[in-house]
Scaffold this active site. Structure first.
Site, PDB file in Angstrom:
ATOM      1  N   ARG A 107      29.963  45.706  38.035  1.00 34.50           N
ATOM      2  CA  ARG A 107      30.523  46.391  36.876  1.00 34.50           C
ATOM      3  C   ARG A 107      29.545  46.376  35.709  1.00 34.50           C
ATOM      4  NH1 ARG A 107      35.420  43.752  33.852  1.00 34.50           N
ATOM      5  NH2 ARG A 107      36.449  43.928  35.863  1.00 34.50           N
ATOM      6  N   TYR A 108      29.036  45.188  35.389  1.00 31.15           N
ATOM      7  CA  TYR A 108      27.998  45.088  34.368  1.00 31.15           C
ATOM      8  C   TYR A 108      26.666  45.361  35.052  1.00 31.15           C
ATOM      9  CZ  TYR A 108      31.459  42.302  31.752  1.00 31.15           C
ATOM     10  OH  TYR A 108      32.570  41.855  31.104  1.00 31.15           O
ATOM     11  N   ARG A 111      25.079  42.053  36.285  1.00 30.85           N
ATOM     12  CA  ARG A 111      25.874  41.037  36.964  1.00 30.85           C
ATOM     13  C   ARG A 111      26.570  41.596  38.193  1.00 30.85           C
ATOM     14  NH1 ARG A 111      28.548  39.360  31.329  1.00 30.85           N
ATOM     15  NH2 ARG A 111      26.982  40.848  30.655  1.00 30.85           N
ATOM     16  N   CYS A 120      42.579  31.044  49.179  1.00 27.96           N
ATOM     17  CA  CYS A 120      42.585  29.882  48.279  1.00 27.96           C
ATOM     18  C   CYS A 120      43.564  28.878  48.853  1.00 27.96           C
ATOM     19  CB  CYS A 120      43.063  30.265  46.883  1.00 27.96           C
ATOM     20  SG  CYS A 120      41.876  31.238  45.985  1.00 27.96           S
ATOM     21  N   CYS A 124      47.563  30.485  42.851  1.00 26.43           N
ATOM     22  CA  CYS A 124      48.114  30.409  41.498  1.00 26.43           C
ATOM     23  C   CYS A 124      49.001  31.625  41.275  1.00 26.43           C
ATOM     24  CB  CYS A 124      46.992  30.414  40.465  1.00 26.43           C
ATOM     25  SG  CYS A 124      45.642  29.299  40.902  1.00 26.43           S
ATOM     26  N   CYS A 127      47.463  34.558  39.378  1.00 28.76           N
ATOM     27  CA  CYS A 127      46.154  35.047  39.845  1.00 28.76           C
ATOM     28  C   CYS A 127      45.960  36.539  39.585  1.00 28.76           C
ATOM     29  CB  CYS A 127      46.023  34.793  41.347  1.00 28.76           C
ATOM     30  SG  CYS A 127      44.446  35.364  41.998  1.00 28.76           S
ATOM     31  N   ARG A 129      43.844  38.355  41.147  1.00 35.79           N
ATOM     32  CA  ARG A 129      43.515  39.049  42.401  1.00 35.79           C
ATOM     33  C   ARG A 129      44.597  38.821  43.456  1.00 35.79           C
ATOM     34  NH1 ARG A 129      38.079  37.177  41.631  1.00 35.79           N
ATOM     35  NH2 ARG A 129      37.012  38.694  40.318  1.00 35.79           N
ATOM     36  N   ASP A 325      40.054  40.863  29.344  1.00 34.01           N
ATOM     37  CA  ASP A 325      39.347  41.760  30.268  1.00 34.01           C
ATOM     38  C   ASP A 325      39.943  43.145  30.033  1.00 34.01           C
ATOM     39  OD1 ASP A 325      37.505  42.352  32.204  1.00 34.01           O
ATOM     40  OD2 ASP A 325      38.325  40.977  33.692  1.00 34.01           O
ATOM     41  N   LYS A 332      34.668  42.457  29.481  1.00 29.11           N
ATOM     42  CA  LYS A 332      35.360  41.375  28.778  1.00 29.11           C
ATOM     43  C   LYS A 332      34.954  41.337  27.312  1.00 29.11           C
ATOM     44  CE  LYS A 332      35.807  38.114  32.626  1.00 29.11           C
ATOM     45  NZ  LYS A 332      34.889  38.782  33.583  1.00 29.11           N
TER      46      LYS A 332
HETATM   47  C1  PLP Z   1      33.908  38.336  34.261  1.00 34.44           C
HETATM   48  C2  PLP Z   1      33.037  39.106  35.085  1.00 34.44           C
HETATM   49  C3  PLP Z   1      31.684  38.768  35.218  1.00 34.44           C
HETATM   50  C4  PLP Z   1      31.060  37.599  34.485  1.00 34.44           C
HETATM   51  O1  PLP Z   1      31.173  37.736  33.094  1.00 34.44           O
HETATM   52  P1  PLP Z   1      30.578  36.644  32.079  1.00 34.44           P
HETATM   53  O2  PLP Z   1      31.052  37.111  30.756  1.00 34.44           O
HETATM   54  O3  PLP Z   1      29.088  36.710  32.226  1.00 34.44           O
HETATM   55  O4  PLP Z   1      31.102  35.307  32.452  1.00 34.44           O
HETATM   56  C5  PLP Z   1      30.907  39.573  36.038  1.00 34.44           C
HETATM   57  N1  PLP Z   1      31.416  40.637  36.701  1.00 34.44           N
HETATM   58  C6  PLP Z   1      32.711  40.995  36.568  1.00 34.44           C
HETATM   59  C7  PLP Z   1      33.204  42.193  37.294  1.00 34.44           C
HETATM   60  C8  PLP Z   1      33.568  40.236  35.772  1.00 34.44           C
HETATM   61  O5  PLP Z   1      34.851  40.573  35.669  1.00 34.44           O
HETATM   62  S1  SF4 Z   2      43.405  32.160  40.167  1.00 36.26           S
HETATM   63 FE1  SF4 Z   2      43.479  33.266  42.144  1.00 36.26          FE
HETATM   64  S2  SF4 Z   2      41.399  33.198  42.939  1.00 36.26           S
HETATM   65 FE2  SF4 Z   2      41.559  31.603  41.352  1.00 36.26          FE
HETATM   66  S3  SF4 Z   2      42.133  29.722  42.444  1.00 36.26           S
HETATM   67 FE3  SF4 Z   2      44.026  30.680  41.743  1.00 36.26          FE
HETATM   68  S4  SF4 Z   2      44.704  31.936  43.461  1.00 36.26           S
HETATM   69 FE4  SF4 Z   2      42.547  31.457  43.826  1.00 36.26          FE
END
Ligand code: PLP
Ligand code: SF4
Length: 383
Positions: A107-108, A111, A120, A124, A127, A129, A325, A332
């Site tokens: 996305r970035y 990164r 997991c 959680c 979560c 995801r 986010d 973010k």
């Molecule tokens: C959060 C995130 C990161 C890492 O972001 P930092 O601000 O550098 O911690 C990288 N890629 C994606 C898609 C993210 O959501």
């Molecule tokens: S927040 Fe989601 S990905 Fe992170 S530890 Fe919990 S269940 Fe796993």
């Protein structure tokens, strides 16, 4: 349970509690629920996936009206209701559109997220995801890892790879070692980090075998996920120390959660506990607009006040940035940082750090509906 097995992380993994019924049976008289409530909880569990390690569940104190552990792992009847009411979407950040190889989200420009597994040991409830939980747990095959590493290597603009999931540290040590070695050998990176809640939910898994695989890839960074001081146990702190000994820099990314850590006292206690365990506070995430998670959200204005309340009370090393986010994959931002353009009531308008676009964020407080067990207990959560 034989106490020798309890200290074996493989036993913990094999004995995960994976249904609401089993969880309530284990709590037994410590957590008495009426049959109708039990049925509502079991329905919420059946609509999703449930999993918790015995050692994490053992941290709960069900008779404590603000127990921070149980609500993170026991589905609330508000979950399926929230998902059905359309409050939130499965993938608000469009991660699936930004994949450049299976599991690699770019996305970035600088990164990449490398999602190795959707598993997991402890799931959680908050979560972001959780959409990934359906359909069984998998991990990338060796050929998919090679393809992911190749895709990252082919984009030299990527300076930073974040291994995530799911939780990469539940995978076999040799598998993790293979991934970090391949990335170090084939990509020129400034930063290689791992996102893992294992130090919190399965700390004994940070064993010598894993550390031997990680150490050659140092410096590695690891962001873990403590939400409450009660989670910072002797075992968790020892796991953080073992990681540090292998050249892994550990910081914390918590999530601000209604009824769990949304008081000044909770956040101050957490900050101090992190310092004692040798952890720096990095982010505190605003709960994302993910389906089934809405009821956990703390209003954004209140969240900003809470984090500000730490100033002057504890070292800056232990004051996290409250992070939002932006929906639609906008990136973010710090909730009260320079990208905040405007606030109209509960609507916060931010400039995307990626595109400059104006993005509106719903900063309202979550609300609980349904027959929450917590209400039955006569406590304020859910109200
Ligand atoms: C959060 C995130 C990161 C890492 O972001 P930092 O601000 O550098 O911690 C990288 N890629 C994606 C898609 C993210 O959501
Ligand atoms: S927040 Fe989601 S990905 Fe992170 S530890 Fe919990 S269940 Fe796993």
């Amino acid at each position: 349970m034989a106490s020798g097995d309890w200290h074996d992380w493989r036993w913990q993994l094999a004995h995960r509690v994976t249904s609401v019924g089993a969880l309530l049976d284990l709590l037994g008289a410590d957590f008495p629920v009426a049959p109708a409530t039990r049925a509502a909880l079991e329905r919420a569990g059946a609509a999703s996936v449930v999993s918790v390690t015995p050692c994490y569940l053992a941290l709960s104190r069900p008779d404590d009206p603000r127990d921070p552990i149980l609500p993170q792992v026991l589905p609330d009847p508000a979950e399926p209701a929230g998902a059905a009411a359309g409050s939130g979407v499965p993938d608000p950040f469009r991660e699936e559109e930004l994949e450049i190889a299976k599991g690699v989200v770019n996305r970035y420009p600088d990164r990449a997220l490398f999602l190795l597994t959707n598993f997991c040991s402890t799931l959680c409830r908050h979560c972001m995801r959780r959409r990934e939980w359906e359909g069984g747990f998998t991990r990338l095959a060796d050929a998919e890892i090679d393809a992911g590493v190749a895709a990252i290597a082919a984009r030299p603009a990527i300076r930073d790879v974040l291994l995530s999931g799911g939780d990469p540290l539940n995978l076999p040590s040799a598998y993790v070692g293979r991934v970090v070695r391949a990335l170090r050998e084939r990509c020129d990176l400034d930063l290689l980090r791992i996102g893992s809640r294992v130090p919190v939910t399965l700390p004994l898994r940070i064993d010598d075998e894993l550390l031997r695989e990680l150490a050659p890839a140092a410096p590695l960074w690891l962001n873990t996920h403590f939400n409450h001081a009660r989670e910072v146990t002797v075992e968790a702190a020892a796991a953080v120390r073992r990681l540090a000994g292998a050249g892994v820099v550990v910081s914390n990314q918590g999530v601000l959660l209604r009824g769990i850590n949304d008081t000044e006292g909770d956040l101050l206690d957490l900050s101090r506990a992190l310092l004692r365990a040798g952890l720096r506070a990095y982010y505190l995430h605003q709960c994302d607009p993910v389906a089934g998670v809405r009821h956990f959200r703390v209003g954004l204005a209140r969240g900003i006040e809470l984090v500000r309340s730490l100033q002057g009370k504890v070292s800056g090393l232990a004051i996290p940035r409250l992070t939002v986010d932006l929906p639609g994959g906008g990136g973010k931002v710090q909730a009260d940082g320079p990208q905040l353009l405007e606030r109209r009531g509960d609507t916060f308008v931010y400039a995307s750090p990626l595109t400059g676009a104006r993005i509106e964020v719903d900063g309202s407080e979550g609300s609980f509906g349904g027959a929450g067990i917590w209400r039955e207990r006569g406590i304020a959560w859910p109200a």
